[in-house]
Design an enzyme around this catalytic site. Structure first.
Site, PDB file in Angstrom:
ATOM      1  N   PRO A   2       0.973  -1.657   0.197  1.00 36.45           N
ATOM      2  CA  PRO A   2       0.198   0.237  -0.257  1.00 36.45           C
ATOM      3  C   PRO A   2       1.295   1.171  -0.133  1.00 36.45           C
ATOM      4  O   PRO A   2       1.878   1.463  -0.078  1.00 36.45           O
ATOM      5  CB  PRO A   2      -0.627   0.147   1.499  1.00 36.45           C
ATOM      6  CG  PRO A   2       0.057  -0.964   2.000  1.00 36.45           C
ATOM      7  CD  PRO A   2       0.697  -2.398   1.457  1.00 36.45           C
ATOM      8  N   GLU A   3       0.537   2.292  -0.983  1.00 39.20           N
ATOM      9  CA  GLU A   3       0.672   3.446  -0.093  1.00 39.20           C
ATOM     10  C   GLU A   3       0.305   3.823   0.455  1.00 39.20           C
ATOM     11  O   GLU A   3      -0.594   4.129   0.932  1.00 39.20           O
ATOM     12  CB  GLU A   3       1.180   4.185  -2.025  1.00 39.20           C
ATOM     13  CG  GLU A   3       1.766   3.254  -3.069  1.00 39.20           C
ATOM     14  CD  GLU A   3       1.540   4.251  -4.579  1.00 39.20           C
ATOM     15  OE1 GLU A   3       1.159   5.185  -4.845  1.00 39.20           O
ATOM     16  OE2 GLU A   3       1.571   3.064  -4.989  1.00 39.20           O
ATOM     17  N   LYS A  61       4.565   5.750   3.961  1.00 43.42           N
ATOM     18  CA  LYS A  61       3.531   4.971   4.296  1.00 43.42           C
ATOM     19  C   LYS A  61       4.125   3.956   5.611  1.00 43.42           C
ATOM     20  O   LYS A  61       3.582   2.949   5.777  1.00 43.42           O
ATOM     21  CB  LYS A  61       4.513   3.847   3.682  1.00 43.42           C
ATOM     22  CG  LYS A  61       4.172   4.440   1.637  1.00 43.42           C
ATOM     23  CD  LYS A  61       5.082   3.582   0.852  1.00 43.42           C
ATOM     24  CE  LYS A  61       5.302   4.465  -0.629  1.00 43.42           C
ATOM     25  NZ  LYS A  61       5.696   3.375  -1.493  1.00 43.42           N
ATOM     26  N   ARG A 267      10.129  -1.223 -12.584  1.00 45.22           N
ATOM     27  CA  ARG A 267       8.751  -1.165 -12.039  1.00 45.22           C
ATOM     28  C   ARG A 267       8.114  -0.567 -13.512  1.00 45.22           C
ATOM     29  O   ARG A 267       8.113   0.655 -14.381  1.00 45.22           O
ATOM     30  CB  ARG A 267       8.515   0.042 -10.997  1.00 45.22           C
ATOM     31  CG  ARG A 267       8.822  -0.414  -9.783  1.00 45.22           C
ATOM     32  CD  ARG A 267       8.334   0.502  -8.842  1.00 45.22           C
ATOM     33  NE  ARG A 267       8.937  -0.030  -7.296  1.00 45.22           N
ATOM     34  CZ  ARG A 267       9.500   0.146  -5.828  1.00 45.22           C
ATOM     35  NH1 ARG A 267       8.351   1.839  -6.453  1.00 45.22           N
ATOM     36  NH2 ARG A 267       9.818   0.073  -5.386  1.00 45.22           N
TER      37      ARG A 267
END
Length: 278
Positions: A2-3, A61, A267
């Site tokens: 998660p960000e 985060k 990415r």
């Protein structure tokens, strides 16, 4: 993942624990990969039991639980970690629980399918060192446009890669970096050093817009379904994505080109060649 939006949603979901007292720290049996920790469960239990939660915070985060203004428990969910007050997606991936009393929130649980999360028990001095600017940049919701520009504008790296640097700005990850640059109309391959101060202001403006909107939608739950909020419900911002994971689909902004995918620093990056001209 998660960000920042997902972690902020988790923080809000467990904020009802503010003011509660820790009855028990309960590590749960899990045969999966163990979490990385800087202290044993025995020491964590010794320091936190019977202490009150005096703050439920977040930086980038990371979730920061403060206890009697003396100790803090840092939880980094990494790829698949969740903070929950309700039943978990599965029992076998539960890692620990804080049993609480004194508020309507009687438990906080941490669930992590892949076990990539990290737990840190820190005193005040340790917390200050952990959050030092040498380690972690300003939170993406707090950073100014000047700070953002100053942290990145002299670097030769691509702007998409720069936004992922947690020492420059904490909280932005792969999903939201693509979305931010799309709204800003900037090619993700453009070098930071070639971006004008004016365009750094635009990036900053769109960063706040994307992150705040994603928080209102309680984050993005992708096709793997891993991310859930504290009540084990999915987020909905994935339905608002303009480019992320939309390779080959029409751009909803210009409606005249398809979304492209490239790889940057191992990415995936998604962008529209028409809206984000190089």
């Amino acid at each position: 993942m998660p960000e920042l939006p997902e972690v902020e949603t988790m923080r809000k979901g467990i904020a009802g624990a503010l003011g509660s007292r820790v009855v028990k720290v309960r590590p749960l049996p899990c045969r999966k990969k163990p979490l990385a920790m800087n202290a044993s469960w025995r020491r964590i239990s010794k320091q936190l039991q019977q202490r009150r939660i005096t703050a439920v915070g977040r930086h980038g985060k990371r979730i920061i639980l403060s206890f009697d203004q003396e100790w803090s428990l840092i939880i980094e969910p990494r790829m698949t970690g969740l903070m929950l007050v309700d039943e978990p997606p599965t029992q076998e991936h539960l890692r620990f629980e804080l049993e609480l009393e004194g508020t309507d929130c009687d438990r906080i649980a941490y669930w992590d399918r892949r076990g990539l999360g990290q737990i840190f028990l820190l005193d005040q001095k340790g917390l200050a060192a952990y959050l030092s600017p040498d380690r972690i940049g300003p939170d993406a919701l707090d950073i100014t446009s000047d700070q953002l520009a100053n942290n990145l504008r002299r670097r030769k790296i691509a702007v998409k890669v720069g936004l992922l640097d947690q020492k420059a700005v904490a909280g932005v990850g792969n999903i939201y970096a693509s979305e931010i640059l799309h709204l800003a109309g900037i090619d993700p391959r453009k070098r930071c050093q070639r971006i004008s101060r004016k365009h750094w202001c635009v990036i900053h403006e769109k960063m706040l817009l994307v992150l705040e909107t994603a928080i209102r939608h309680e984050g993005s739950t992708l096709s793997d379904g891993t991310y859930r909020n504290a009540l084990n419900d999915p987020g909905s911002y994935q339905n608002q994505h303009r480019v992320y994971d939309r390779e080959g689909l029409g751009c909803p902004t210009c409606q005249s080109a398809d979304v492209k995918r490239i790889v940057q620093s191992q990415r995936s990056t998604f962008y529209c060649g028409h809206c984000q001209k190089r």
